[in-house]
Design an enzyme around this catalytic site. Structure first.
Site, mmCIF file in Angstrom:
data_model
loop_
_atom_site.group_PDB
_atom_site.id
_atom_site.type_symbol
_atom_site.label_atom_id
_atom_site.label_comp_id
_atom_site.label_asym_id
_atom_site.label_seq_id
_atom_site.Cartn_x
_atom_site.Cartn_y
_atom_site.Cartn_z
ATOM 1 N N ASP A 253 0.852 -1.173 0.000
ATOM 2 C CA ASP A 253 0.000 0.000 0.000
ATOM 3 C C ASP A 253 0.900 1.239 0.000
ATOM 4 O OD1 ASP A 253 -2.349 1.683 0.443
ATOM 5 O OD2 ASP A 253 -1.548 1.912 2.472
ATOM 6 N N TYR B 230 -0.331 5.093 0.621
ATOM 7 C CA TYR B 230 -0.650 6.229 1.507
ATOM 8 C C TYR B 230 -0.733 5.759 2.961
ATOM 9 C CZ TYR B 230 -1.582 8.567 -2.898
ATOM 10 O OH TYR B 230 -1.450 9.095 -4.166
ATOM 11 N N ARG C 168 -7.485 13.654 5.339
ATOM 12 C CA ARG C 168 -7.289 12.214 5.155
ATOM 13 C C ARG C 168 -8.576 11.428 5.469
ATOM 14 N NH1 ARG C 168 -5.185 7.804 2.670
ATOM 15 N NH2 ARG C 168 -4.706 6.119 4.114
ATOM 16 N N SER D 85 -2.607 0.503 -5.079
ATOM 17 C CA SER D 85 -3.068 1.680 -4.349
ATOM 18 C C SER D 85 -4.419 2.164 -4.843
ATOM 19 C CB SER D 85 -2.037 2.806 -4.528
ATOM 20 O OG SER D 85 -2.522 4.037 -4.037
ATOM 21 N N ASN D 86 -5.145 2.829 -3.956
ATOM 22 C CA ASN D 86 -6.373 3.515 -4.350
ATOM 23 C C ASN D 86 -6.084 4.785 -5.165
ATOM 24 O OD1 ASN D 86 -8.277 1.742 -3.325
ATOM 25 N ND2 ASN D 86 -8.402 2.748 -1.319
#
Lengths: 221, 221
Positions: A11, A13, A42, A117-118
């Site tokens: 991942d 972030y 966030r 990742s998103n």
């Protein structure tokens, strides 16, 4: 003794990069409010991404990051301009990597290194390039290719189906509890990078290992 | 002048009842920590319900409420027992209704009154009975019947398909931004009960009206 694995999936972030390193940029624009703005930014970024999925209204992570920033500014009475917003969003491409990241990546041989990742392709490409980390990854994959966020199974499948591996040959690393639960739910091994010394989420899927940072991967190799 | 509507659909947690009224019970067990525990409890309750949906691991709202409490206690170093947890979970059936709720419900005639909640049938039944509000509602519907949380379209459909109404004959009320966005996304009219004077979420679906509490429904009737 852990089972040797063939790919490590990271991942981004919160795991490789400190999302709250934007607080200095926020502080510069809005003195005394930097840390608070960064926290809400966030939180809302993830909420918006997840809520949109639930409603069937997908927008990419760049869009929800901008939306989340606007909410974070509004809720803190931080009167902003288009220009300030652009500067703050730009700071998201210059997040600070955690200090051990590069040395850990340097030591990874004979194992495939993957980012899942998103974030969008563009966000990831800029972030890795600005940090000088691009060359350490064999693959950089965004869930934007399937428009389903982690922690949905489809998001992990998006990379996995191209991998030629078995699920138990994969080690997934994240500091986000929902991401660890999602990866375990999908069938990967998962190690939770518990950077803030928190309890794990109360979930019936638990990490295989918990480390305070990335300096503990050798037992998987 | 709003379009007259035929049914008013109420969210429960945060809209009719103050979810943070559990903070006194938390404070009694864990002095100085009541408000903080209550905040995390609510945040994790929603997160767990939503994350589980995304992972395809549905558990009902009673289960996630218990899980969320356990996390909230752990993260605040509140050493607990089975007994204390039972007492705190029990307090969720005795939330305090907002002060205007009963007088507003008393004035609603010639319009169907419905509850549509993420809570289970048992949670809702106990909560309404303990507050003496059960008789004000024509229908009390839990998304547990379809095992899909609000704000997914399926959750709103779960009640709507039985209603015999058009979507624009329904007014949905919630203090939760994700719920308002979900209801608008589904096609209901939606009024956001903005109890904490916050900006609305940065979403491309917006409420039709914003009220500080429930004392403003007459324009819809």
């Amino acid at each position: 003794m852990k089972q040797p694995i063939k790919a490590i999936v990271f991942d981004v972030y919160g795991t490789l990069f400190d999302v709250h390193s934007v607080k200095d940029a926020c502080e510069q624009e809005f003195p005394e409010k930097g840390a608070a703005i960064s926290q809400v930014w966030r939180t809302k970024q993830l909420e918006y991404f997840f809520w949109r999925h639930m409603m069937g209204r997908y927008e990419d992570f760049d869009k929800v990051t901008r939306d989340a920033l606007r909410y974070a500014l509004a809720v803190h009475d931080a009167t902003s301009t288009e220009e300030i917003e652009q500067r703050l969003v730009a700071s998201y491409a210059h997040l600070t990597p955690y200090e051990e990241v590069e040395s850990v990546l340097k030591e990874l041989h004979d194992v495939k290194t993957v980012i899942l990742s998103n974030g969008t392709d563009e966000m990831l490409e800029a972030l890795l390039r600005n940090a000088g980390l691009s060359d350490y990854f064999d693959e950089v994959v965004s869930v934007d290719g399937i428009k389903q966020p982690k922690p949905t199974p489809a998001a992990y499948m998006h990379w996995f189906k191209t991998s030629g591996l078995r699920r138990d040959e994969v080690l997934f690393l994240s500091s986000n509890g929902w991401d660890i639960a999602g990866a375990k739910n999908f069938g990967f091994h998962a190690a939770w990078i518990n950077r803030n010394d928190l309890p794990f989420e109360e979930f019936d899927v638990k990490p295989d290992a918990v480390y305070p940072n990335l300096n503990h991967l050798s037992e998987w190799l």
